[in-house]
Design an enzyme around this catalytic site. Sequence first.
Site, PDB file in Angstrom:
ATOM      1  N   SER A   1       0.869  -1.186   0.000  1.00  0.00           N
ATOM      2  CA  SER A   1       0.000   0.000   0.000  1.00  0.00           C
ATOM      3  C   SER A   1       0.897   1.225   0.000  1.00  0.00           C
ATOM      4  O   SER A   1       2.056   1.168   0.436  1.00  0.00           O
ATOM      5  CB  SER A   1      -0.862  -0.012   1.264  1.00  0.00           C
ATOM      6  OG  SER A   1      -1.325   1.293   1.571  1.00  0.00           O
TER       7      SER A   1
ATOM      8  N   TYR B   1      -1.314  -0.574  10.348  1.00  0.00           N
ATOM      9  CA  TYR B   1      -1.486  -0.936   8.933  1.00  0.00           C
ATOM     10  C   TYR B   1      -0.260  -0.502   8.124  1.00  0.00           C
ATOM     11  O   TYR B   1       0.305  -1.284   7.360  1.00  0.00           O
ATOM     12  CB  TYR B   1      -2.755  -0.271   8.415  1.00  0.00           C
ATOM     13  CG  TYR B   1      -3.084  -0.542   6.962  1.00  0.00           C
ATOM     14  CD1 TYR B   1      -3.587  -1.771   6.556  1.00  0.00           C
ATOM     15  CD2 TYR B   1      -2.934   0.453   5.997  1.00  0.00           C
ATOM     16  CE1 TYR B   1      -3.923  -2.009   5.221  1.00  0.00           C
ATOM     17  CE2 TYR B   1      -3.264   0.230   4.670  1.00  0.00           C
ATOM     18  CZ  TYR B   1      -3.755  -1.010   4.283  1.00  0.00           C
ATOM     19  OH  TYR B   1      -4.087  -1.234   2.970  1.00  0.00           O
TER      20      TYR B   1
HETATM   21  N1  LIG Z   1      -8.967  -0.663  -0.846  1.00  0.00           N
HETATM   22  C1  LIG Z   1      -7.949   0.173  -0.909  1.00  0.00           C
HETATM   23  O1  LIG Z   1      -8.107   1.393  -1.085  1.00  0.00           O
HETATM   24  C2  LIG Z   1      -6.556  -0.345  -0.768  1.00  0.00           C
HETATM   25  C3  LIG Z   1      -5.489   0.521  -0.942  1.00  0.00           C
HETATM   26  C4  LIG Z   1      -4.192   0.035  -0.816  1.00  0.00           C
HETATM   27  C5  LIG Z   1      -3.985  -1.301  -0.540  1.00  0.00           C
HETATM   28  N2  LIG Z   1      -5.051  -2.130  -0.365  1.00  0.00           N
HETATM   29  C6  LIG Z   1      -4.782  -3.527  -0.058  1.00  0.00           C
HETATM   30  O2  LIG Z   1      -5.458  -4.349  -0.993  1.00  0.00           O
HETATM   31  C7  LIG Z   1      -5.822  -5.576  -0.361  1.00  0.00           C
HETATM   32  C8  LIG Z   1      -7.294  -5.854  -0.555  1.00  0.00           C
HETATM   33  O3  LIG Z   1      -8.012  -4.766  -0.049  1.00  0.00           O
HETATM   34  P1  LIG Z   1      -9.586  -4.711  -0.150  1.00  0.00           P
HETATM   35  O4  LIG Z   1      -9.935  -3.286  -0.122  1.00  0.00           O
HETATM   36  O5  LIG Z   1     -10.060  -5.576  -1.252  1.00  0.00           O
HETATM   37  O6  LIG Z   1      -9.961  -5.386   1.288  1.00  0.00           O
HETATM   38  P2  LIG Z   1     -11.190  -6.297   1.763  1.00  0.00           P
HETATM   39  O7  LIG Z   1     -11.283  -6.135   3.232  1.00  0.00           O
HETATM   40  O8  LIG Z   1     -12.403  -6.022   0.931  1.00  0.00           O
HETATM   41  O9  LIG Z   1     -10.690  -7.761   1.421  1.00  0.00           O
HETATM   42  C9  LIG Z   1      -9.777  -8.423   2.228  1.00  0.00           C
HETATM   43  C10 LIG Z   1     -10.109  -9.897   2.188  1.00  0.00           C
HETATM   44  O10 LIG Z   1      -9.190 -10.582   3.032  1.00  0.00           O
HETATM   45  C11 LIG Z   1      -9.899 -11.573   3.748  1.00  0.00           C
HETATM   46  N3  LIG Z   1      -9.185 -11.910   4.971  1.00  0.00           N
HETATM   47  C12 LIG Z   1      -9.074 -11.160   6.099  1.00  0.00           C
HETATM   48  N4  LIG Z   1      -8.402 -11.848   7.048  1.00  0.00           N
HETATM   49  C13 LIG Z   1      -8.076 -13.041   6.494  1.00  0.00           C
HETATM   50  C14 LIG Z   1      -7.384 -14.177   6.988  1.00  0.00           C
HETATM   51  N5  LIG Z   1      -6.910 -14.233   8.243  1.00  0.00           N
HETATM   52  N6  LIG Z   1      -7.229 -15.248   6.170  1.00  0.00           N
HETATM   53  C15 LIG Z   1      -7.728 -15.224   4.903  1.00  0.00           C
HETATM   54  N7  LIG Z   1      -8.399 -14.186   4.396  1.00  0.00           N
HETATM   55  C16 LIG Z   1      -8.568 -13.098   5.186  1.00  0.00           C
HETATM   56  C17 LIG Z   1     -11.248 -10.949   4.032  1.00  0.00           C
HETATM   57  O11 LIG Z   1     -12.225 -11.938   4.356  1.00  0.00           O
HETATM   58  C18 LIG Z   1     -11.511 -10.229   2.711  1.00  0.00           C
HETATM   59  O12 LIG Z   1     -12.205 -11.045   1.804  1.00  0.00           O
HETATM   60  C19 LIG Z   1      -5.380  -5.449   1.094  1.00  0.00           C
HETATM   61  O13 LIG Z   1      -4.104  -6.026   1.231  1.00  0.00           O
HETATM   62  C20 LIG Z   1      -5.293  -3.949   1.290  1.00  0.00           C
HETATM   63  O14 LIG Z   1      -4.411  -3.627   2.333  1.00  0.00           O
HETATM   64  C21 LIG Z   1      -6.325  -1.695  -0.474  1.00  0.00           C
END
Ligand SMILES: NC(=O)c1ccc[n+]([C@@H]2O[C@H](COP(=O)([O-])OP(=O)(O)OC[C@H]3O[C@@H](n4cnc5c(N)ncnc54)[C@H](O)[C@@H]3O)[C@@H](O)[C@H]2O)c1
Length: 260
Positions: A142, A155
């Site tokens: 991120s 985070y």
């Molecule tokens: N959304 C954003 O703006 C953004 C920005 C930068 C980085 N990210 C990164 O992108 C990735 C996905 O983000 P997102 O927005 O889709 O998040 P999200 O919360 O929608 O999805 C995360 C998924 O991980 C699963 N998860 C959580 N704990 C778990 C575990 N212990 N074992 C297995 N699965 C598990 C959840 O059930 C969920 O389906 C993350 O790594 C996040 O840090 C997101």
Amino acid sequence: MQALKGKVSLITGAGNGIGRGIALRFAAEGAMVGVLDIQPDACQRVVEEITQADGQAVALPADVTRADDVRAAVRTLTERFGSPTVLVHNAALMPSGTLDQTSEDVWDRAFAVNVKGAYLTSREVVPLMRRAGGGSIILMASITGTNGLPGLAAYSATKGALIALARAMAIDYARDGIRVNAVSPGTIDSPMLHTFVAAQKDPEETRRAFDEVQPRGRVGTIEEVVNVFVFLASDQASFVSGANYAVDGGASIKGDQPRL
Ligand SMILES: NC(=O)c1ccc[n+]([C@@H]2O[C@H](COP(=O)([O-])OP(=O)(O)OC[C@H]3O[C@@H](n4cnc5c(N)ncnc54)[C@H](O)[C@@H]3O)[C@@H](O)[C@H]2O)c1
């Protein structure tokens, strides 16, 4: 032409959001996809979406912080489609809070999912990739991993760790043909953003602020992030390793971010 034809891929956190987007697109690009998520229903839904579109996928309900779960998931994927040569560790928790607002439990859980999850999944697939003559590991980081964002101490620390881990693994496994890269999205229009915004005092104003501060005047889309994962997983990226790809519309250069 399909960019990932025949590649067996393991994607963590693939039940929702960006991980789901990666799983759907990898399948459309010809990959066989292991949909790993802690939410069994979400895994199943994504597998159904993929199979309805004539793709190939298997549901792998598992907690990435549990070594036994991860081992069983990799075994199931291997029995079904063969050894994975692509790993995407995308599962993450995003607790908000400054350091002194973060409890020890929250800190530990964030590191367990975000960082230990990368360790446990990579530990399972590296020997398989080595035997196969190579592979591609992509760790979801991120913009917070390099820039930090206000009120996201734990985070940000986990994402910085993932960037460092990608570089360390890239060197360690270079001679095995295993490429390891990190991807650092900025703010993306996703369920994680929606949940975060909804929890703020003034959700509408917060959402407006997120768009306003972006160099492009808008946040990114899931598809814009997914495109980079397709490239890094594909043979087009055969000499790309140890990189950290910003997918943030220039936000990490601009520097100023909303104080939330
Ligand atoms: N959304 C954003 O703006 C953004 C920005 C930068 C980085 N990210 C990164 O992108 C990735 C996905 O983000 P997102 O927005 O889709 O998040 P999200 O919360 O929608 O999805 C995360 C998924 O991980 C699963 N998860 C959580 N704990 C778990 C575990 N212990 N074992 C297995 N699965 C598990 C959840 O059930 C969920 O389906 C993350 O790594 C996040 O840090 C997101």
